[in-house]
Design a protein around this motif. Structure first.
Motif, PDB file in Angstrom:
ATOM      1  N   LEU A   1      25.895 -65.154  20.200  1.00  0.00           N
ATOM      2  CA  LEU A   1      27.022 -64.229  20.157  1.00  0.00           C
ATOM      3  C   LEU A   1      27.486 -63.848  21.554  1.00  0.00           C
ATOM      4  CD1 LEU A   1      28.853 -62.507  18.322  1.00  0.00           C
ATOM      5  CD2 LEU A   1      27.141 -60.690  18.467  1.00  0.00           C
ATOM      6  N   GLY A   2      26.555 -63.690  22.488  1.00  0.00           N
ATOM      7  CA  GLY A   2      26.945 -63.397  23.865  1.00  0.00           C
ATOM      8  C   GLY A   2      27.743 -64.528  24.487  1.00  0.00           C
TER       9      GLY A   2
ATOM     10  N   LYS B   1       7.422 -51.422   5.987  1.00  0.00           N
ATOM     11  CA  LYS B   1       8.712 -52.021   6.287  1.00  0.00           C
ATOM     12  C   LYS B   1       8.652 -53.526   6.001  1.00  0.00           C
ATOM     13  CE  LYS B   1      10.027 -48.746   9.909  1.00  0.00           C
ATOM     14  NZ  LYS B   1      10.454 -48.589  11.333  1.00  0.00           N
ATOM     15  N   THR B   2       9.636 -53.988   5.219  1.00  0.00           N
ATOM     16  CA  THR B   2       9.724 -55.414   4.943  1.00  0.00           C
ATOM     17  C   THR B   2      10.545 -56.086   6.037  1.00  0.00           C
ATOM     18  OG1 THR B   2      11.695 -55.009   3.593  1.00  0.00           O
ATOM     19  CG2 THR B   2       9.550 -55.049   2.460  1.00  0.00           C
ATOM     20  N   GLU B   3      10.107 -57.248   6.438  1.00  0.00           N
ATOM     21  CA  GLU B   3      10.786 -57.961   7.505  1.00  0.00           C
ATOM     22  C   GLU B   3      12.123 -58.478   7.002  1.00  0.00           C
ATOM     23  OE1 GLU B   3       8.319 -60.995   9.044  1.00  0.00           O
ATOM     24  OE2 GLU B   3       6.775 -59.632   9.792  1.00  0.00           O
ATOM     25  N   ARG B   4      13.171 -58.268   7.785  1.00  0.00           N
ATOM     26  CA  ARG B   4      14.501 -58.735   7.451  1.00  0.00           C
ATOM     27  C   ARG B   4      14.774 -60.035   8.176  1.00  0.00           C
ATOM     28  NH1 ARG B   4      19.651 -55.318   9.323  1.00  0.00           N
ATOM     29  NH2 ARG B   4      18.815 -56.054  11.303  1.00  0.00           N
ATOM     30  N   TRP B   5      15.278 -61.022   7.436  1.00  0.00           N
ATOM     31  CA  TRP B   5      15.544 -62.324   8.042  1.00  0.00           C
ATOM     32  C   TRP B   5      16.754 -62.233   8.951  1.00  0.00           C
ATOM     33  CZ3 TRP B   5      19.732 -65.545   8.247  1.00  0.00           C
ATOM     34  CH2 TRP B   5      19.494 -66.827   8.731  1.00  0.00           C
ATOM     35  N   GLU B   6      16.694 -62.921  10.058  1.00  0.00           N
ATOM     36  CA  GLU B   6      17.831 -63.050  10.953  1.00  0.00           C
ATOM     37  C   GLU B   6      17.677 -64.342  11.746  1.00  0.00           C
ATOM     38  OE1 GLU B   6      16.264 -60.383  14.755  1.00  0.00           O
ATOM     39  OE2 GLU B   6      17.734 -59.551  13.358  1.00  0.00           O
ATOM     40  N   PRO B   7      18.780 -64.942  12.172  1.00  0.00           N
ATOM     41  CA  PRO B   7      18.698 -66.187  12.946  1.00  0.00           C
ATOM     42  C   PRO B   7      17.942 -65.953  14.242  1.00  0.00           C
ATOM     43  CG  PRO B   7      20.928 -65.814  12.158  1.00  0.00           C
ATOM     44  CD  PRO B   7      20.170 -64.558  11.886  1.00  0.00           C
ATOM     45  N   PRO B   8      17.234 -66.958  14.731  1.00  0.00           N
ATOM     46  CA  PRO B   8      16.389 -66.750  15.912  1.00  0.00           C
ATOM     47  C   PRO B   8      17.170 -66.469  17.192  1.00  0.00           C
ATOM     48  CG  PRO B   8      16.390 -69.060  15.247  1.00  0.00           C
ATOM     49  CD  PRO B   8      17.084 -68.311  14.161  1.00  0.00           C
ATOM     50  N   ASP B   9      18.298 -67.156  17.409  1.00  0.00           N
ATOM     51  CA  ASP B   9      19.019 -67.046  18.682  1.00  0.00           C
ATOM     52  C   ASP B   9      20.417 -66.460  18.510  1.00  0.00           C
ATOM     53  OD1 ASP B   9      16.851 -68.247  19.967  1.00  0.00           O
ATOM     54  OD2 ASP B   9      17.638 -70.262  19.610  1.00  0.00           O
TER      55      ASP B   9
END
Length: 407
Positions: free
Chosen positions: A136-137, A123-131
């Motif tokens: 969003l909450g 599985k390749t790591e998918r980038w996403e924002p840290p917080d």
């Protein structure tokens, strides 16, 4: 000359005639196919075949055609056994030349490995924002009141809920077309006037351009939108039976409809999530929150970047959340970072918005005043003393003044 069977090939050997009476009484015939037609003396025939094979000479033996597998001829490192009686000729398929030793060394083989049973692919790591989940909450909490302009005058509120289904879908598309470069308050008022006039495909086509312009004025670029409404209505009537297309590809073919409108129309009118509707608010806020891996130049690049990491179940909600958040808190100019719950995690928090540069042709004020320290009068009233500054001179006036001083 008689053929002799050698198991996996056929060769021809020269036989000498024996004058002994023992050999003249028995004969052995060897056919080309390798089968022997024998007479009544089998031992004599076998002995004669052995003697015949021993008397084969090097210069008088013809070459034997040997069939080998095509894979053996192509794979380097496999050596073919040579026949003792003479050189071996390799027979290859037509159009395929045997490889030389040098070409075998240069040629590389592609090695493939079979996957082990039960093994899982890497599985390749998918980038996403840290917080992003925390941010969003907080945005959901700040939007819980649902009191932004988009909540009351957006495309979801501009259609007639009592109209037929195809008319409701058409009104959703019209409201999206009018909302481009226009505030929701202006779009909502224009849609009320259109609905009172009759916002259907037939009525739009029957209305002249001047009357239609008065109904939608003052939306942004209203003259251009009048043309788009007429062309779109005619296209919907001729190609789609008065209804709007049910695909993004069909919607973007309509005049004045872009990707943002198409994805929102699919979500609102057809209840299908085809992508994220990105307008100026979503484009601006995504960049401020650090939700983009690299800066995006336009809303379309922002849409593609968000769809790479944002879960699909949030695509329908994200437009409504960020548009209202941008209308109330994360304003285009001077955002209210002090009341934002994301001020501690947002990388753009408490950074002043870029000030607008004054136009180069704007006239400069004739006089400007500067406040100085306050002075008290005799009656105790405290006033502010102002001093007027001289009017700045134009370049031509400065050159004339300089010439006068020199003379």
């Amino acid at each position: 000359m008689l053929p002799v069977s050698r198991g996996w090939g056929v060769c021809y050997a020269r036989c000498s005639t024996m004058s002994s009476p023992y050999f003249t009484q028995c004969s052995s015939v060897i056919t080309r196919s390798g089968s022997q037609g024998r007479t009544h003396h089998t031992p004599a025939a076998s002995l004669r075949s052995k003697l015949t094979g021993r008397q084969a000479t090097t210069g008088q033996v013809s070459s034997a055609a040997v069939k080998v597998e095509e894979e053996e001829a192509r794979i380097p490192g496999i050596f073919h056994k040579q026949v003792n009686d003479g050189p071996t000729l390799i027979k290859t398929e037509p159009g395929v030349s045997p490889l030389s030793s040098q070409s075998r060394r240069r040629r590389q083989l592609k090695v493939e490995y079979d996957e082990e049973e039960g093994g899982q692919p890497l599985k390749t790591e998918r980038w996403e924002p840290p917080d992003w989940k925390k941010q969003l909450g907080f945005i959901r909490e700040m939007r819980s009141g649902r009191d932004a302009p988009v909540d009351n005058m957006g495309a979801e509120k501009c259609y007639d809920s009592t109209a037929p289904a195809h008319v409701r879908r058409f009104q959703v598309l019209v409201s999206l077309m009018l909302s481009s470069q226009t505030k929701d308050q202006v779009t909502g008022a224009a849609m009320q006037r259109l609905r009172a006039h009759g916002c259907t495909v037939e009525n739009i086509l029957a209305t002249d351009d001047e009357t239609l312009g008065k109904l939608i004025h003052p939306v942004g670029f209203w003259r251009t939108k009048v043309k788009y409404l007429k062309l779109t209505s005619a296209m919907l009537k001729s190609e789609f039976g008065g209804d709007i297309p049910d695909s993004v590809e069909g919607l973007v073919r309509l005049p004045g409809v872009g990707p943002k409108m198409a994805h929102l129309a699919m979500d609102i009118a057809w209840d299908k999530v085809s992508g994220i509707g990105v307008d100026t608010h979503v484009h601006r806020i995504s960049g401020r929150l650090g939700w983009l891996r690299k800066p995006a130049k336009n809303p379309e690049e922002t849409r593609k970047a968000l769809e790479e990491w944002l879960p699909r179940e949030l695509w329908s909600e994200i437009n409504w959340l960020l548009v209202g958040f941008g209308q109330q808190v994360c304003l285009p100019v001077n955002p209210l970072c002090s009341v934002c719950l994301n001020q501690h995690s947002c990388p753009s928090a408490h950074k002043a918005s870029p000030a607008k540069r004054p136009k180069s042709q704007s006239p400069s004020p004739s006089k400007s005043s500067v406040k100085t320290k306050s002075e008290s009068s005799e009656d105790g009233h405290v006033g502010v003393k102002t001093e007027s500054l001289p009017t700045p001179l134009s370049p031509n006036a400065r050159r004339k003044r300089t010439k006068g001083k020199v003379q």
